[in-house]
Design a protein around this motif. Sequence first.
Motif, PDB file in Angstrom:
ATOM      1  N   ALA A 146       8.131   2.467  10.014  1.00 41.84           N
ATOM      2  CA  ALA A 146       7.005   2.743   9.130  1.00 41.84           C
ATOM      3  C   ALA A 146       7.298   2.225   7.726  1.00 41.84           C
ATOM      4  O   ALA A 146       8.386   2.453   7.184  1.00 41.84           O
ATOM      5  CB  ALA A 146       6.731   4.243   9.085  1.00 41.84           C
TER       6      ALA A 146
ATOM      7  N   SER B  36       9.445   2.961   0.759  1.00 38.99           N
ATOM      8  CA  SER B  36       8.871   3.261  -0.550  1.00 38.99           C
ATOM      9  C   SER B  36       9.684   4.224  -1.413  1.00 38.99           C
ATOM     10  O   SER B  36       9.731   4.043  -2.637  1.00 38.99           O
ATOM     11  CB  SER B  36       7.443   3.792  -0.376  1.00 38.99           C
TER      12      SER B  36
ATOM     13  N   GLU C  22       6.338   3.300   5.002  1.00 41.14           N
ATOM     14  CA  GLU C  22       6.539   4.420   4.077  1.00 41.14           C
ATOM     15  C   GLU C  22       8.014   4.805   3.912  1.00 41.14           C
ATOM     16  O   GLU C  22       8.385   5.452   2.933  1.00 41.14           O
ATOM     17  CB  GLU C  22       5.746   5.635   4.562  1.00 41.14           C
ATOM     18  N   ASN C  23       8.868   4.400   4.865  1.00 41.98           N
ATOM     19  CA  ASN C  23      10.298   4.699   4.755  1.00 41.98           C
ATOM     20  C   ASN C  23      10.967   3.917   3.632  1.00 41.98           C
ATOM     21  O   ASN C  23      11.991   4.344   3.094  1.00 41.98           O
ATOM     22  CB  ASN C  23      11.018   4.369   6.074  1.00 41.98           C
TER      23      ASN C  23
ATOM     24  N   ARG D 114       0.841  -1.201   0.000  1.00 44.92           N
ATOM     25  CA  ARG D 114       0.000   0.000   0.000  1.00 44.92           C
ATOM     26  C   ARG D 114       0.870   1.243   0.000  1.00 44.92           C
ATOM     27  O   ARG D 114       0.608   2.204  -0.747  1.00 44.92           O
ATOM     28  CB  ARG D 114      -0.916  -0.007   1.226  1.00 44.92           C
ATOM     29  N   ALA D 115       1.895   1.267   0.848  1.00 47.96           N
ATOM     30  CA  ALA D 115       2.790   2.421   0.908  1.00 47.96           C
ATOM     31  C   ALA D 115       3.454   2.668  -0.448  1.00 47.96           C
ATOM     32  O   ALA D 115       3.579   3.814  -0.904  1.00 47.96           O
ATOM     33  CB  ALA D 115       3.852   2.223   1.991  1.00 47.96           C
ATOM     34  N   HIS D 116       3.880   1.576  -1.114  1.00 46.18           N
ATOM     35  CA  HIS D 116       4.502   1.721  -2.432  1.00 46.18           C
ATOM     36  C   HIS D 116       3.511   2.301  -3.441  1.00 46.18           C
ATOM     37  O   HIS D 116       3.854   3.206  -4.214  1.00 46.18           O
ATOM     38  CB  HIS D 116       4.988   0.371  -2.949  1.00 46.18           C
TER      39      HIS D 116
ATOM     40  N   ALA E 282       2.975   5.949  -2.842  1.00 48.25           N
ATOM     41  CA  ALA E 282       4.169   6.725  -3.158  1.00 48.25           C
ATOM     42  C   ALA E 282       4.370   6.850  -4.664  1.00 48.25           C
ATOM     43  O   ALA E 282       4.760   7.920  -5.162  1.00 48.25           O
ATOM     44  CB  ALA E 282       5.399   6.086  -2.511  1.00 48.25           C
TER      45      ALA E 282
END
Length: 303
Positions: free
Chosen positions: A227, A232, A229-230, A21-23, A26
């Motif tokens: 996280a 991505s 998100e780091n 999802r984060a990828h 991003a």
Amino acid sequence: MTGICAGRVVVVTGAGRGLGRAHALAFAAEGARVVVNDLGVGPDGTPGPDSPAAAVAAEIRRAGGEAVAHGGDVATAEGAASLIRTAVETYGRLDTLVNNAGFLRDRMLVNLDEDDWDAVLRVHLKGHFLPLRHAAAHWRAEAGAGRPPVARIVNTSSGAGLLGSVGQGNYSAAKAGIVGLTLVAAAELARYGVQVNAVAPAARTRMTERVFAAAMAAPDTGFDAMAPENVSPLVVWLGSAGSAGVTGRVFGAEGGRITVMEGWRPGPSADTGARRTPAEAGDTALKLVARAEPPGAVYGARE
């Protein structure tokens, strides 16, 4: 939308939650049109009550991006073919494939049954191979038609695949296999304009809650190092045209740290030019081991 992936069409598998999802978010933030794939199963691979792929695609669209959901099983030939076809039929092209789908069925080896072994190898390793194969066939056809792609594949390995992980024999074997697949694909697909790399991420997801429990309990420093998100930004860059010339590599990604992983290379060696006896072979092996770098601790081990 503008960004380093503006105009690119990106497929992300396992993109309903966590790292995927984060990828997906991003890539969309950097201008990509995204095919969000997720079968919607639990952390152990059993069917869930709903698929989150549509929710992530809707989230991207609400933010002004373009996305479409795909709920097929990428560990089947039909599902993988449908995934690539969805990208091409919806957006007219395919530029980047991010293989991320997976789940866990952890057991110590003496308790690991055949079904748990097969299920994890199927989703992680076969679930990487089949989308890669169908994407590569598409790009080969494009190159043959005089439309050479600037294509990227980003696979998802793990520290467990590079170092081993206690209680995760099936997962470690699958993730090690993904590294081997990455190296072969990078060598074979370069002629078609395809670059292939892998990331070994460390992040908080449903799959890693137990592994990173200690890190998650660490004092708050104002930066959530775990996280997803780091991870991505590196994946997005590898999936962009800006990563030209980088292929066949494995990158570690955790918090603010990016590491180029250096895999198996010849270490200390001795050659007699003749066959040894078992005792001589053992004596030589012990001397070489004494000169070699010690192996790293298994993944997730804490000092």
